[in-house]
Motif scaffolding. Structure first.
Motif, PDB file in Angstrom:
ATOM      1  N   THR A 384       0.607  -1.324  -0.120  1.00  0.00           N
ATOM      2  CA  THR A 384      -0.044  -0.052   0.045  1.00  0.00           C
ATOM      3  C   THR A 384       0.679   1.259   0.064  1.00  0.00           C
ATOM      4  OG1 THR A 384      -1.666  -1.030   0.971  1.00  0.00           O
ATOM      5  CG2 THR A 384      -1.803   1.156   1.266  1.00  0.00           C
ATOM      6  N   LEU A 385       1.862   1.208   1.047  1.00  0.00           N
ATOM      7  CA  LEU A 385       2.741   2.363   0.991  1.00  0.00           C
ATOM      8  C   LEU A 385       3.579   2.606  -0.375  1.00  0.00           C
ATOM      9  CD1 LEU A 385       4.408   2.185   4.443  1.00  0.00           C
ATOM     10  CD2 LEU A 385       2.480   3.673   3.776  1.00  0.00           C
ATOM     11  N   GLN A 386       3.756   1.504  -1.074  1.00  0.00           N
ATOM     12  CA  GLN A 386       4.460   1.544  -2.344  1.00  0.00           C
ATOM     13  C   GLN A 386       3.650   2.288  -3.119  1.00  0.00           C
ATOM     14  OE1 GLN A 386       7.776   1.848  -1.794  1.00  0.00           O
ATOM     15  NE2 GLN A 386       8.586   0.074  -3.299  1.00  0.00           N
ATOM     16  N   LYS A 387       2.457   2.360  -3.308  1.00  0.00           N
ATOM     17  CA  LYS A 387       1.383   2.435  -4.443  1.00  0.00           C
ATOM     18  C   LYS A 387       0.866   4.072  -4.007  1.00  0.00           C
ATOM     19  CE  LYS A 387       0.761  -0.859  -7.331  1.00  0.00           C
ATOM     20  NZ  LYS A 387       0.794  -0.669  -8.938  1.00  0.00           N
ATOM     21  N   HIS A 388       0.499   4.374  -2.690  1.00  0.00           N
ATOM     22  CA  HIS A 388       0.058   5.387  -2.456  1.00  0.00           C
ATOM     23  C   HIS A 388       0.771   6.504  -1.630  1.00  0.00           C
ATOM     24  CE1 HIS A 388      -3.628   3.614  -4.321  1.00  0.00           C
ATOM     25  NE2 HIS A 388      -3.411   2.422  -3.456  1.00  0.00           N
ATOM     26  N   ALA A 389       1.995   6.042  -0.928  1.00  0.00           N
ATOM     27  CA  ALA A 389       2.919   7.048   0.011  1.00  0.00           C
ATOM     28  C   ALA A 389       4.156   6.778  -0.411  1.00  0.00           C
ATOM     29  CB  ALA A 389       2.468   6.573   1.362  1.00  0.00           C
ATOM     30  N   MET A 390       4.403   7.236  -1.613  1.00  0.00           N
ATOM     31  CA  MET A 390       5.785   7.080  -2.206  1.00  0.00           C
ATOM     32  C   MET A 390       6.989   7.985  -1.445  1.00  0.00           C
ATOM     33  SD  MET A 390       6.170   4.772  -4.602  1.00  0.00           S
ATOM     34  CE  MET A 390       7.712   5.224  -5.448  1.00  0.00           C
ATOM     35  N   GLY A 391       6.090   8.857  -0.743  1.00  0.00           N
ATOM     36  CA  GLY A 391       7.111  10.098  -0.320  1.00  0.00           C
ATOM     37  C   GLY A 391       7.375   9.712   1.183  1.00  0.00           C
ATOM     38  N   LEU A 392       6.629   8.910   1.914  1.00  0.00           N
ATOM     39  CA  LEU A 392       6.782   8.379   3.168  1.00  0.00           C
ATOM     40  C   LEU A 392       7.962   7.402   3.306  1.00  0.00           C
ATOM     41  CD1 LEU A 392       3.232   7.934   4.415  1.00  0.00           C
ATOM     42  CD2 LEU A 392       4.775   9.836   4.736  1.00  0.00           C
ATOM     43  N   ILE A 393       8.214   6.442   2.442  1.00  0.00           N
ATOM     44  CA  ILE A 393       9.564   5.690   2.402  1.00  0.00           C
ATOM     45  C   ILE A 393      10.219   5.484   1.267  1.00  0.00           C
ATOM     46  CG2 ILE A 393       8.466   4.294   4.505  1.00  0.00           C
ATOM     47  CD1 ILE A 393       7.876   2.410   2.406  1.00  0.00           C
ATOM     48  N   SER A 394      11.365   5.205   1.260  1.00  0.00           N
ATOM     49  CA  SER A 394      12.258   5.221   0.010  1.00  0.00           C
ATOM     50  C   SER A 394      11.865   3.921  -0.710  1.00  0.00           C
ATOM     51  CB  SER A 394      13.540   5.150   0.204  1.00  0.00           C
ATOM     52  OG  SER A 394      13.910   3.926   0.799  1.00  0.00           O
ATOM     53  N   PRO A 395      11.451   3.879  -2.122  1.00  0.00           N
ATOM     54  CA  PRO A 395      11.457   2.472  -2.977  1.00  0.00           C
ATOM     55  C   PRO A 395      11.939   1.281  -2.334  1.00  0.00           C
ATOM     56  CG  PRO A 395      11.429   4.586  -4.273  1.00  0.00           C
ATOM     57  CD  PRO A 395      11.952   4.930  -2.937  1.00  0.00           C
ATOM     58  N   ARG A 396      13.465   1.710  -2.070  1.00  0.00           N
ATOM     59  CA  ARG A 396      14.264   0.571  -1.774  1.00  0.00           C
ATOM     60  C   ARG A 396      13.771  -0.175  -0.418  1.00  0.00           C
ATOM     61  NH1 ARG A 396      16.658  -2.966  -4.855  1.00  0.00           N
ATOM     62  NH2 ARG A 396      15.755  -4.156  -3.204  1.00  0.00           N
ATOM     63  N   ILE A 397      13.345   0.545   0.422  1.00  0.00           N
ATOM     64  CA  ILE A 397      12.943   0.400   1.902  1.00  0.00           C
ATOM     65  C   ILE A 397      11.687  -0.715   1.587  1.00  0.00           C
ATOM     66  CG2 ILE A 397      11.985   0.899   4.053  1.00  0.00           C
ATOM     67  CD1 ILE A 397      14.122   3.152   3.981  1.00  0.00           C
ATOM     68  N   GLY A 398      10.681  -0.110   0.889  1.00  0.00           N
ATOM     69  CA  GLY A 398       9.414  -0.850   0.478  1.00  0.00           C
ATOM     70  C   GLY A 398       9.734  -1.977  -0.204  1.00  0.00           C
ATOM     71  N   ILE A 399      10.581  -2.027  -0.995  1.00  0.00           N
ATOM     72  CA  ILE A 399      10.749  -3.367  -1.708  1.00  0.00           C
ATOM     73  C   ILE A 399      11.435  -4.521  -0.698  1.00  0.00           C
ATOM     74  CG2 ILE A 399      12.284  -4.562  -3.243  1.00  0.00           C
ATOM     75  CD1 ILE A 399      12.226  -1.954  -5.204  1.00  0.00           C
ATOM     76  N   ASP A 400      12.396  -3.964   0.070  1.00  0.00           N
ATOM     77  CA  ASP A 400      13.024  -4.972   1.036  1.00  0.00           C
ATOM     78  C   ASP A 400      12.136  -5.523   2.125  1.00  0.00           C
ATOM     79  OD1 ASP A 400      15.559  -4.565   0.000  1.00  0.00           O
ATOM     80  OD2 ASP A 400      16.260  -3.163   1.241  1.00  0.00           O
TER      81      ASP A 400
END
Length: 532
Positions: A384-400
């Motif tokens: 959900t964060l990767q789709k709708h809250a990209m600014g809150l966490i970096s993409p790399r952290i979301g993937i990990d």
């Protein structure tokens, strides 16, 4: 009274062979020589049985490999054959239902031609199906090959478990019958590795090689059939006593044990023939159960269904889709992440096998269901964060975070819900109901697996991939309550004690069953038996 010395060898018992004292007829040197010879024979027998069980478990590798390899091959099948999302779901999910049909028909086939040659038939059918899939020019031909492969897998996987149970000595049966579960996970890992290894080839070739490599284990099964013997139980059912004795001589400690096992098999075969006429009564008892049997069905069939509806097959089959939704773009990176999932699943199934008889079933189920629930919620949040809250966490952290959650989910599944499901099914049902009740649970589990696999993409398009894992997390939360309310602890308990727990739910949530209760049940059974 007839002494052990004058009794015929065929009527001897294991205790007769072991109670000869050195000062009776043998000097200490001769006694030591015979004891060493017996130990040597026991070690050879254990190695032989392990080899037979390992070769028979190759069928389980076929099932695991097909599950793992299809998760990556489907990426390139979609590009090469231009199949729709619905066709992708059918192609992936049909294996569960079709393999069930193979399993259900495999029983009669094995009774007719033997366990060993039924495994051979399953391997041949799978080879034909895999070959058709490898050279399939269209989706229709690919489906024909997939259906044949599923029937072959169902044939082999079911009969290999029966074969291992029938050839194993009682002391080693628990360990040896866990080999197929290990091999399924090893097969999944090999499927993921194959996806990664061949992903660099052209889209027209790579998925064909991925699927074609699955033929290799079935070829090894063909070679193994020239090494392993036929099941001694089936040989006895066919009145081939000398051949059954020859097999048992290879896996038993002494001739006395051979004769003892032959007598047990003959008695069991006679009992089986006498109870075949009672099959209808058994099904009537299952369809109109007593309160105790109803609780057994809730526990046995319920855990098989929860094993599937918490989304494990969706996680394994569609892990590339999950990781793409998490932000991984490259196909090779997607497949590399799935290898980590397969490795985690294989390692933790080994951990479970070491812990299951030490820690107990219910504690491991609590760890498993609670851990899965947490990981599924984390996965839903990460996607959900990767789709709708990209600014809150970096993409790399979301993937990990997504990769960590998927690996955590399969790890917690493998340490509890995966293996314990089958252990409980074999423990909680009384002998008269065990085969039919376990089959009923397996039907529910396989159908649930097929429904989840064949609807995941369609539902994800409606509520998103993250939404699907929130749904699975809610179902997993319910499974925690199910374990607490419906599943008793069976570690270290006799079958009589387990039956007492289901009779009235006494000390249902973890208490011990008293000895006098067990004695009361045994006396009641004796009385009912004498009245019958």
């Amino acid at each position: 009274m007839e002494s052990a010395k004058t009794r015929p060898a065929a009527m001897a018992t294991k205790s007769d062979y072991r109670r000869v004292e050195p000062d009776e007829e043998l000097d200490e040197e001769e006694w030591a020589r015979r004891a060493e010879a017996q130990r040597h024979r026991r070690r050879n027998g254990e190695r032989y049985v392990f080899t037979c069980a390992l070769f028979a478990s190759l069928n389980a590798i076929l099932l695991g490999y097909d599950v793992g390899v299809m998760s990556g091959a489907i990426i390139y099948i979609q590009k090469d054959l231009h199949i729709t999302e619905f066709q992708e779901e059918i192609l992936v999910g049909c294996l569960s239902v079709v393999s069930l049909l193979g399993s259900l028909s495999g029983g009669r086939t094995s009774d007719a031609i033997g366990r060993k040659w039924t495994m051979a038939l399953g391997a041949i059918v799978f080879q034909i199906g895999a070959a058709i899939m490898t050279f399939a020019p269209s989706f229709t031909v690919l489906m024909i090959g997939r259906l044949l492969a599923g029937v072959g897998i169902g044939f082999g996987a079911m009969i290999s478990a029966v074969y291992i149970a029938e050839i194993s000595p009682a002391a080693a049966r628990g360990t040896l019958t866990s080999l197929p579960e290990i091999c399924i996970n090893l097969g999944i890992l090999l499927g993921y590795v194959s996806n990664y290894a061949f992903s660099g080839l052209s889209e027209h070739i790579n998925w064909r090689i991925m699927l074609g490599v699955g033929i290799l284990p079935s070829v090894f099964i063909g070679f193994a059939l020239f090494v392993i013997p036929e099941s001694p139980r089936w040989l006895m059912m066919e009145k081939r006593v000398p051949e059954a004795r020859a097999v048992l001589l290879q896996i038993s400690e002494s001739e006395a044990e051979v004769e003892e096992r032959l007598a047990e098999i003959e008695e069991a075969a006679s009992l089986l023939k006498s109870t075949k006429s009672e099959d209808k009564a058994v099904w009537m008892e299952l369809l109109n159960p007593s309160p105790a049997v109803r609780r057994m069905l809730y526990a046995g069939c319920g855990i098989q269904m929860f094993q599937q509806i918490t989304g494990i097959d969706a996680t394994v089959y569609y892990s590339p889709t999950i990781f793409r939704d998490a932000g991984i773009k490259s196909d090779q990176e997607l497949l590399a992440a799935t290898v980590a999932v397969g490795f985690t699943k294989t390692v933790f199934i080994l951990v479970a096998i070491f812990l299951i008889d030490k820690v107990g079933r219910k504690p491991l189920l609590y760890v498993s269901t609670i851990g899965m629930t947490i990981c599924l919620f984390i996965l839903g949040i990460a996607l959900t964060l990767q789709k709708h809250a990209m600014g809150l966490i970096s993409p790399r952290i979301g993937i990990d975070l997504a990769v960590f959650a998927v690996c955590g989910n399969v790890a917690f599944f493998s340490i509890g819900m995966g293996p314990i499901c089958w252990v409980l099914s074999s423990e909680i049902f009384p002998l008269r109901l065990r085969a039919q009740a376990s089959a009923l649970g397996q039907v529910g589990g396989r159908v649930s697996s097929g429904l989840v696999s064949m609807s995941f993409l369609s539902m994800a398009r409606i509520i998103s991939v993250a939404g699907m894992f929130f749904v699975f997390a809610v179902i997993s939360t319910v499974s925690v309550a199910f374990v607490y309310l419906c599943v008793p602890e069976t570690k270290g308990k006799t079958l009589e004690q387990i039956e007492i727990m289901f009779e009235g739910g006494k000390e249902w949530r973890g208490g011990e069953v008293e000895l006098e209760d067990t004695q009361h049940l045994i006396q009641s059974n004796k009385k009912s038996g004498s009245l019958g």
